[in-house]
Design an enzyme around this catalytic site. Structure first.
Site, PDB file in Angstrom:
ATOM      1  N   TYR A  39       0.838  -1.215   0.000  1.00  0.00           N
ATOM      2  CA  TYR A  39       0.000   0.000   0.000  1.00  0.00           C
ATOM      3  C   TYR A  39       0.869   1.259   0.000  1.00  0.00           C
ATOM      4  O   TYR A  39       0.619   2.209  -0.752  1.00  0.00           O
ATOM      5  CB  TYR A  39      -0.924  -0.017   1.225  1.00  0.00           C
ATOM      6  CG  TYR A  39      -1.527   1.324   1.549  1.00  0.00           C
ATOM      7  CD1 TYR A  39      -2.415   1.945   0.667  1.00  0.00           C
ATOM      8  CD2 TYR A  39      -1.193   1.995   2.728  1.00  0.00           C
ATOM      9  CE1 TYR A  39      -2.947   3.197   0.954  1.00  0.00           C
ATOM     10  CE2 TYR A  39      -1.725   3.235   3.019  1.00  0.00           C
ATOM     11  CZ  TYR A  39      -2.599   3.838   2.125  1.00  0.00           C
ATOM     12  OH  TYR A  39      -3.119   5.069   2.414  1.00  0.00           O
ATOM     13  N   GLY A  91      -2.225   8.639   4.992  1.00  0.00           N
ATOM     14  CA  GLY A  91      -3.243   7.848   5.673  1.00  0.00           C
ATOM     15  C   GLY A  91      -2.621   6.543   6.145  1.00  0.00           C
ATOM     16  O   GLY A  91      -1.724   6.003   5.510  1.00  0.00           O
ATOM     17  N   SER A 146      -2.883  13.507   8.134  1.00  0.00           N
ATOM     18  CA  SER A 146      -3.862  13.096   7.123  1.00  0.00           C
ATOM     19  C   SER A 146      -5.265  13.003   7.703  1.00  0.00           C
ATOM     20  O   SER A 146      -5.454  12.566   8.846  1.00  0.00           O
ATOM     21  CB  SER A 146      -3.461  11.723   6.568  1.00  0.00           C
ATOM     22  OG  SER A 146      -4.546  11.122   5.906  1.00  0.00           O
ATOM     23  N   THR A 164      -7.227  18.198   0.182  1.00  0.00           N
ATOM     24  CA  THR A 164      -6.699  17.394  -0.926  1.00  0.00           C
ATOM     25  C   THR A 164      -7.780  17.256  -1.993  1.00  0.00           C
ATOM     26  O   THR A 164      -8.908  16.851  -1.700  1.00  0.00           O
ATOM     27  CB  THR A 164      -6.226  16.025  -0.408  1.00  0.00           C
ATOM     28  OG1 THR A 164      -5.122  16.248   0.465  1.00  0.00           O
ATOM     29  CG2 THR A 164      -5.769  15.128  -1.550  1.00  0.00           C
ATOM     30  N   LYS A 200      -4.159  20.852  -2.054  1.00  0.00           N
ATOM     31  CA  LYS A 200      -3.111  19.875  -2.390  1.00  0.00           C
ATOM     32  C   LYS A 200      -3.572  19.021  -3.567  1.00  0.00           C
ATOM     33  O   LYS A 200      -4.678  18.461  -3.524  1.00  0.00           O
ATOM     34  CB  LYS A 200      -2.838  18.971  -1.183  1.00  0.00           C
ATOM     35  CG  LYS A 200      -1.872  17.826  -1.473  1.00  0.00           C
ATOM     36  CD  LYS A 200      -1.529  17.057  -0.207  1.00  0.00           C
ATOM     37  CE  LYS A 200      -0.516  15.961  -0.461  1.00  0.00           C
ATOM     38  NZ  LYS A 200      -1.094  14.751  -1.066  1.00  0.00           N
ATOM     39  N   SER A 232       1.202  18.626  -6.730  1.00  0.00           N
ATOM     40  CA  SER A 232       1.392  17.222  -6.334  1.00  0.00           C
ATOM     41  C   SER A 232       0.576  16.325  -7.253  1.00  0.00           C
ATOM     42  O   SER A 232      -0.511  16.712  -7.699  1.00  0.00           O
ATOM     43  CB  SER A 232       0.878  17.054  -4.889  1.00  0.00           C
ATOM     44  OG  SER A 232       0.791  15.689  -4.525  1.00  0.00           O
ATOM     45  N   HIS A 251       0.121  13.263  -5.896  1.00  0.00           N
ATOM     46  CA  HIS A 251      -0.176  12.271  -4.860  1.00  0.00           C
ATOM     47  C   HIS A 251       0.866  11.140  -4.867  1.00  0.00           C
ATOM     48  O   HIS A 251       0.562   9.989  -4.573  1.00  0.00           O
ATOM     49  CB  HIS A 251      -1.586  11.703  -5.095  1.00  0.00           C
ATOM     50  CG  HIS A 251      -2.373  11.430  -3.838  1.00  0.00           C
ATOM     51  ND1 HIS A 251      -3.343  12.269  -3.373  1.00  0.00           N
ATOM     52  CD2 HIS A 251      -2.337  10.397  -2.965  1.00  0.00           C
ATOM     53  CE1 HIS A 251      -3.877  11.761  -2.273  1.00  0.00           C
ATOM     54  NE2 HIS A 251      -3.270  10.619  -1.991  1.00  0.00           N
ATOM     55  N   ASP A 255       5.298  18.267  -3.863  1.00  0.00           N
ATOM     56  CA  ASP A 255       5.796  16.942  -3.478  1.00  0.00           C
ATOM     57  C   ASP A 255       5.664  15.999  -4.660  1.00  0.00           C
ATOM     58  O   ASP A 255       5.227  16.400  -5.736  1.00  0.00           O
ATOM     59  CB  ASP A 255       5.088  16.391  -2.228  1.00  0.00           C
ATOM     60  CG  ASP A 255       3.656  15.915  -2.478  1.00  0.00           C
ATOM     61  OD1 ASP A 255       3.257  15.679  -3.638  1.00  0.00           O
ATOM     62  OD2 ASP A 255       2.920  15.766  -1.484  1.00  0.00           O
ATOM     63  N   SER A 256       6.068  14.773  -4.464  1.00  0.00           N
ATOM     64  CA  SER A 256       6.001  13.655  -5.419  1.00  0.00           C
ATOM     65  C   SER A 256       7.371  13.358  -6.029  1.00  0.00           C
ATOM     66  O   SER A 256       7.824  14.033  -6.945  1.00  0.00           O
ATOM     67  CB  SER A 256       4.970  13.882  -6.530  1.00  0.00           C
ATOM     68  OG  SER A 256       3.667  14.037  -5.969  1.00  0.00           O
TER      69      SER A 256
HETATM   70  C1  FNR Z   1      -0.237   9.342   0.750  1.00  0.00           C
HETATM   71  N1  FNR Z   1      -0.657  10.581   0.285  1.00  0.00           N
HETATM   72  C2  FNR Z   1      -1.743  11.188   0.851  1.00  0.00           C
HETATM   73  N2  FNR Z   1      -2.101  12.452   0.504  1.00  0.00           N
HETATM   74  C3  FNR Z   1      -3.127  13.074   1.103  1.00  0.00           C
HETATM   75  O1  FNR Z   1      -3.418  14.218   0.786  1.00  0.00           O
HETATM   76  N3  FNR Z   1      -3.829  12.439   2.087  1.00  0.00           N
HETATM   77  C4  FNR Z   1      -3.551  11.176   2.485  1.00  0.00           C
HETATM   78  O2  FNR Z   1      -4.186  10.636   3.376  1.00  0.00           O
HETATM   79  C5  FNR Z   1      -2.489  10.502   1.832  1.00  0.00           C
HETATM   80  N4  FNR Z   1      -2.187   9.235   2.181  1.00  0.00           N
HETATM   81  C6  FNR Z   1      -1.027   8.667   1.708  1.00  0.00           C
HETATM   82  C7  FNR Z   1      -0.618   7.436   2.212  1.00  0.00           C
HETATM   83  C8  FNR Z   1       0.577   6.891   1.801  1.00  0.00           C
HETATM   84  C9  FNR Z   1       1.022   5.579   2.363  1.00  0.00           C
HETATM   85  C10 FNR Z   1       1.386   7.570   0.852  1.00  0.00           C
HETATM   86  C11 FNR Z   1       2.708   7.008   0.399  1.00  0.00           C
HETATM   87  C12 FNR Z   1       0.974   8.771   0.339  1.00  0.00           C
HETATM   88  C13 FNR Z   1       0.189  11.326  -0.666  1.00  0.00           C
HETATM   89  C14 FNR Z   1       1.273  12.111   0.063  1.00  0.00           C
HETATM   90  O3  FNR Z   1       0.730  13.153   0.828  1.00  0.00           O
HETATM   91  C15 FNR Z   1       2.288  12.740  -0.909  1.00  0.00           C
HETATM   92  O4  FNR Z   1       1.602  13.511  -1.865  1.00  0.00           O
HETATM   93  C16 FNR Z   1       3.168  11.711  -1.623  1.00  0.00           C
HETATM   94  O5  FNR Z   1       3.526  10.668  -0.762  1.00  0.00           O
HETATM   95  C17 FNR Z   1       4.410  12.386  -2.157  1.00  0.00           C
HETATM   96  O6  FNR Z   1       5.140  11.531  -2.934  1.00  0.00           O
HETATM   97  P1  FNR Z   1       6.433  10.706  -2.430  1.00  0.00           P
HETATM   98  O7  FNR Z   1       7.345  11.645  -1.679  1.00  0.00           O
HETATM   99  O8  FNR Z   1       5.930   9.583  -1.575  1.00  0.00           O
HETATM  100  O9  FNR Z   1       7.012  10.231  -3.710  1.00  0.00           O
HETATM  101  C1  LAC Z   2      -3.569   7.281  -0.335  1.00  0.00           C
HETATM  102  C2  LAC Z   2      -4.773   7.974   0.187  1.00  0.00           C
HETATM  103  C3  LAC Z   2      -5.043   7.713   1.618  1.00  0.00           C
HETATM  104  O1  LAC Z   2      -2.808   7.861  -1.120  1.00  0.00           O
HETATM  105  O2  LAC Z   2      -4.677   9.304  -0.050  1.00  0.00           O
HETATM  106  O3  LAC Z   2      -3.378   6.097  -0.009  1.00  0.00           O
END
Ligand code: FNR
Ligand code: LAC
Length: 410
Positions: free
Chosen positions: A53, A108, A135, A183, A280, A302, A304, A334-335
């Site tokens: 995940y 999350g 989150s 988001t 976001k 972003s 995500h 980010d990303s």
């Molecule tokens: C996320 N991301 C995310 N974004 C958000 O706005 N709400 C959330 O609940 C989540 N949940 C989430 C869970 C997990 C396990 C990951 C890996 C990512 C996205 C996160 O905020 C962010 O945009 C990315 O993780 C950035 O990319 P990198 O640094 O992981 O490549």
């Molecule tokens: C995710 C959701 C929780 O990227 O935003 O897993």
């Protein structure tokens, strides 16, 4: 921690505090020399569905791959013979000065992967004087996270329903958050085939396969999940705007009509929320303009982490066009950021602050606060060294003329 792990830059500001953290880093971190190195030990620590995940993306994983590839499109054009002994990474956004230009984005399920993950990240961010975003899909009440994390922001997942939006925004306001992040790139659940293959769902379904996957990860089972159950009981989704929902069980999440969320709801939130409001998941300059006209204070550019719409453009590539429409808004990104060089490229292209996701969640999983501090130190040292070799002493000097297109005309 031995000196071989990092060569800390002794000249930059605030090194005393970092030295203390470095001394406390457990030996299991000694082979972790860069943020990417957290992934393999996390894969061995976490049950397969949970690791899948976190690491996973969507469909063909094109966005996740392209996020990394975008950084190779730019190379540095350094300046030399500049005295940078006073260099520092202080960064001011929304009227607050942080010690670092990077923070931890909302993730999350953090407290399922890492013991007390949300408070670990929130507390570490406060100690580092940087930002952590809790989150909406987190497993600890926002009130508890904010209590230990005075630099924490809150991220909301909301449907286009004022009766759900209003109480959640009011709760975040009462809790004392100064920045609220909405988001906007999760209109629907994305097509994460890897989650199906690995047996992940939210909530997790109790199956013999899940039990097996957890049993073969005894350190996680006892050290993270068992310890959580013992001390706090079953983790619940606490901050979604629907009644608390356990993370394990044969239950479905209430269906939130997030595909009904629209600009009129941003306007409602703008009226309700007294602090800074951030969107976001915005990539199009046309949307940046609407956000500016709607009174939004900041944008997180972003995709995500490549987890939502596959083949979405890499955020790094959109930064210049986004900045051109931003006006006074704060632009963050980010990303795919993994290196100090990546952070500096994003800043040169107009981001004022960046976030790094997966590696810091792995760090919290395998080593708690020490892991997060170790990761932050690695990145901060990379940035500091690169600043010296680029000839800059403050991040405000990290301008576009220090980059050239890779292999292209100058
Ligand atoms: C996320 N991301 C995310 N974004 C958000 O706005 N709400 C959330 O609940 C989540 N949940 C989430 C869970 C997990 C396990 C990951 C890996 C990512 C996205 C996160 O905020 C962010 O945009 C990315 O993780 C950035 O990319 P990198 O640094 O992981 O490549
Ligand atoms: C995710 C959701 C929780 O990227 O935003 O897993």
């Amino acid at each position: 921690m031995s000196n071989t792990v990092t060569q800390a830059d002794q000249t930059s500001v605030g090194d005393a505090a970092w030295g203390t953290q470095a001394a406390a880093a457990p030996s299991r971190l000694k082979d972790i020399l860069s943020l990417e190195d957290f992934e393999e030990p996390a894969r061995r620590y976490l049950p397969r569905p949970i690791f899948g995940y976190i690491s996973g993306a969507v469909e063909t994983n094109s966005s996740r791959t392209a996020n990394r590839a975008a950084f190779a499109e730019y190379e540095f054009l350094p300046r030399v013979l500049v005295n940078t002994r006073g260099r520092h990474q202080k960064t001011t956004i929304f009227g607050r000065t942080y010690d670092l230009p990077f923070g931890f984005p909302p993730m999350g399920g953090t407290s399922l992967a890492a013991y007390m993950g949300d408070t670990v990240l929130a507390r570490a961010a406060a100690e580092l004087n940087t930002v952590m975003i809790q989150s909406g899909a987190s497993l600890m009440p926002m009130e508890r996270v904010r209590e230990v994390g005075p630099t924490a922001w809150f991220q909301a997942y909301l449907p286009g329903q004022p009766e759900i939006i209003t109480p959640l925004v009011e709760r975040a306001q009462r809790t004392g958050f100064e920045v609220l992040v909405l988001t906007v790139d999760v209109q629907v659940t994305s097509n994460r085939e890897n989650n199906v293959r690995n047996g992940y769902s939210s909530p997790l379904k109790p199956t013999p396969r899940l039990a097996w996957d957890c049993m073969v990860r005894p350190r996680w089972l006892l050290g993270t999940f068992g310890r959580t159950l013992l001390n706090y009981g079953m983790p619940h989704l606490e901050n979604m705007g629907f009644p608390r929902l356990p993370i394990l069980g044969n239950i479905e999440r209430p269906n939130m009509a997030r595909d009904g969320l629209a600009w009129e709801h941003v306007e409602l939130m703008r009226r309700l929320w007294k602090g800074k409001l951030v969107l976001k998941g915005v990539l199009s300059p046309a949307d940046v303009r609407i956000a500016r006209e709607s009174g939004v204070d900041g944008i997180m550019v972003s995709n995500h982490g490549g987890r939502q719409l596959d083949y979405t453009v890499a955020p790094l590539r959109m930064l210049p066009a986004v900045v051109a429409e931003a006006g006074d808004m704060t632009i963050m990104m980010d990303s795919g950021i993994r290196r100090g060089s990546d952070v500096l490229k994003a800043l040169a292209l107009g981001a004022q602050f960046v976030f790094i996701g997966r590696p810091f969640l792995y760090a919290a999983s395998i080593a708690g606060a020490a892991g997060v501090h170790h990761g932050a130190k690695l990145l901060r040292d990379e940035i500091s060294r690169n600043m010296a070799m680029l000839g800059i002493s403050s991040l405000a000097e990290m301008k576009r003329d220090l980059l050239v297109p890779a292999r292209g005309p100058i």
